[in-house]
Design a protein around this motif. Sequence first.
Motif, PDB file in Angstrom:
ATOM      1  N   SER A   1      74.123  34.307  46.539  1.00 19.12           N
ATOM      2  CA  SER A   1      72.980  35.132  46.147  1.00 19.12           C
ATOM      3  C   SER A   1      72.238  34.465  45.004  1.00 19.12           C
ATOM      4  O   SER A   1      72.820  33.717  44.219  1.00 19.12           O
TER       5      SER A   1
ATOM      6  N   PRO B   1      74.531  37.423  40.430  1.00 27.96           N
ATOM      7  CA  PRO B   1      74.195  36.379  41.413  1.00 27.96           C
ATOM      8  C   PRO B   1      75.121  35.189  41.273  1.00 27.96           C
ATOM      9  O   PRO B   1      75.734  34.961  40.225  1.00 27.96           O
TER      10      PRO B   1
ATOM     11  N   TRP C   1      67.106  38.158  45.181  1.00 27.96           N
ATOM     12  CA  TRP C   1      66.501  39.254  44.427  1.00 27.96           C
ATOM     13  C   TRP C   1      65.387  38.641  43.584  1.00 27.96           C
ATOM     14  O   TRP C   1      65.643  37.827  42.707  1.00 27.96           O
TER      15      TRP C   1
ATOM     16  N   ARG D   1      71.936  44.289  36.425  1.00 26.73           N
ATOM     17  CA  ARG D   1      72.503  45.033  37.552  1.00 26.73           C
ATOM     18  C   ARG D   1      73.216  44.140  38.550  1.00 26.73           C
ATOM     19  O   ARG D   1      74.100  44.600  39.260  1.00 26.73           O
ATOM     20  N   ARG D   2      72.786  42.889  38.626  1.00 27.82           N
ATOM     21  CA  ARG D   2      73.286  42.003  39.676  1.00 27.82           C
ATOM     22  C   ARG D   2      74.179  40.915  39.116  1.00 27.82           C
ATOM     23  O   ARG D   2      74.050  40.525  37.955  1.00 27.82           O
TER      24      ARG D   2
ATOM     25  N   VAL E   1      69.147  35.218  41.943  1.00 23.62           N
ATOM     26  CA  VAL E   1      68.088  35.949  41.247  1.00 23.62           C
ATOM     27  C   VAL E   1      66.972  34.943  40.996  1.00 23.62           C
ATOM     28  O   VAL E   1      67.166  33.940  40.307  1.00 23.62           O
TER      29      VAL E   1
ATOM     30  N   LEU F   1      67.128  42.859  36.383  1.00 27.29           N
ATOM     31  CA  LEU F   1      67.909  42.461  37.553  1.00 27.29           C
ATOM     32  C   LEU F   1      69.258  41.886  37.152  1.00 27.29           C
ATOM     33  O   LEU F   1      70.299  42.191  37.757  1.00 27.29           O
TER      34      LEU F   1
END
Length: 440
Positions: free
Chosen positions: A10, A53, A36, A50-51, A12, A47
């Motif tokens: 993933s 990556p 994202w 919350r994430r 960001v 972001l």
Amino acid sequence: MSAPAAMRRSVVLIEDDAVLGESLTQRLALEGIDVWWARSAAEGEALLRRRRPTMIVCDIRLPDGDGESLLTHLMPQLGGTPIVVVTAYGDVGQAVRMLRAGADDYVEKPFPAQLLIDKLDAFAAWSPPAEPPPDAAGWASPSMQTLRRHLLKLGRVDTTVLLVGESGAGKEVAARVLHEAGPRAAAPFLAVNCAAIPSDLLESQIFGHERGAFTGANERQIGLAERAAGGTLFLDEVAELAPPSQAKLLRLLQERRFTRLGGREELALGARIVAATNADLRARVAEGRFRDDLYYRLAVVELQVPPLRQRPEDVEELAAHFLRHFARSLGRDVPALDAEALGALLHHGWPGNVRELRNRIERALVLAESQRLGVADLFPERQAQEAPPLSLAAAREAAEREHIRRILARCGGRIGDAAQILGVSRTTLWERMRRLGIKD
């Protein structure tokens, strides 16, 4: 073809250029990479709270600030997450500063999407964790298996846990097992060493501060307690907290609320607190150096992380893990340990615990001249005590040989890059390597 779920990566992406952002999002998605996309520094920070990556791609110039300030601000919570900086031609100097500050690479606009994908693939393939994955190494001994069972069980509840053990024994690794074992695993794991930060700055690091809260507070800073959100806040060396900080931590644990320095708004604590120490907290309580009410709040469950010398069963497994880990990072075949070297590892006292073992393996791999490691590779100080003193010329050659090898290892064996760091031409470096018996 998208990657399997267990291997899915993933990103960001923080990029205000709508055309570039859309293009990269679509292209990365085709490679099976979740993206994202944030279009400003503020969106990017939100972001990243919350994430979690596996990679971050950030433009330097953003409409509400710059990537350098954003990433420098967030670096403590990003850990080892690979960062690629996107820069225009005139910002290369700033990109270089960011590399020195902790970013991993940069791409210069305009660039083909495939170049970025290649870099991200390289990070995914070659960036090992800073500590051995708990599932992979270091749990062979009965004491560590028992510890692991406790951690997995406690991971499902929010009980406050105190981890006690010597420096380098693996307390943070244990805390990460606890974090990963429960519903908080998808949220951040943020660590702070309470002994490494002056007490007047530590409270700002943990609770954050408002603009103007003290001299030099030119903007609001979000603290670790707030950034950790629904994750875990790991307080290492908690015994070193000054009395005022102990009082504020006690309130945080009791009320699960806090206020930024210089602020009035009360904020709810969403994170779980896990603490660790290498000190005898009970003794410090008896001496009046640590609050007894804070100790009992922290040690609802107290777990011991045994030192490495008490779990010899783990030494061989950890050594094999670190050999694979560093051989892969250096692009080399995994060397073997001869029987005498393995015996020396098993009988060593390990005053520095797992951290010392890791350092000895890394140093041996960087400097070794063969694919079989002996006692002299792992414990060079023993050979130094027995060997006659070198002449001045021989000592200079040995120092030069070791320095060149270190630079080559850092550059992955790339002669051109090593020559640039050393400030010599490729031809000069080749000649010195030949003279010193260094094989490429």
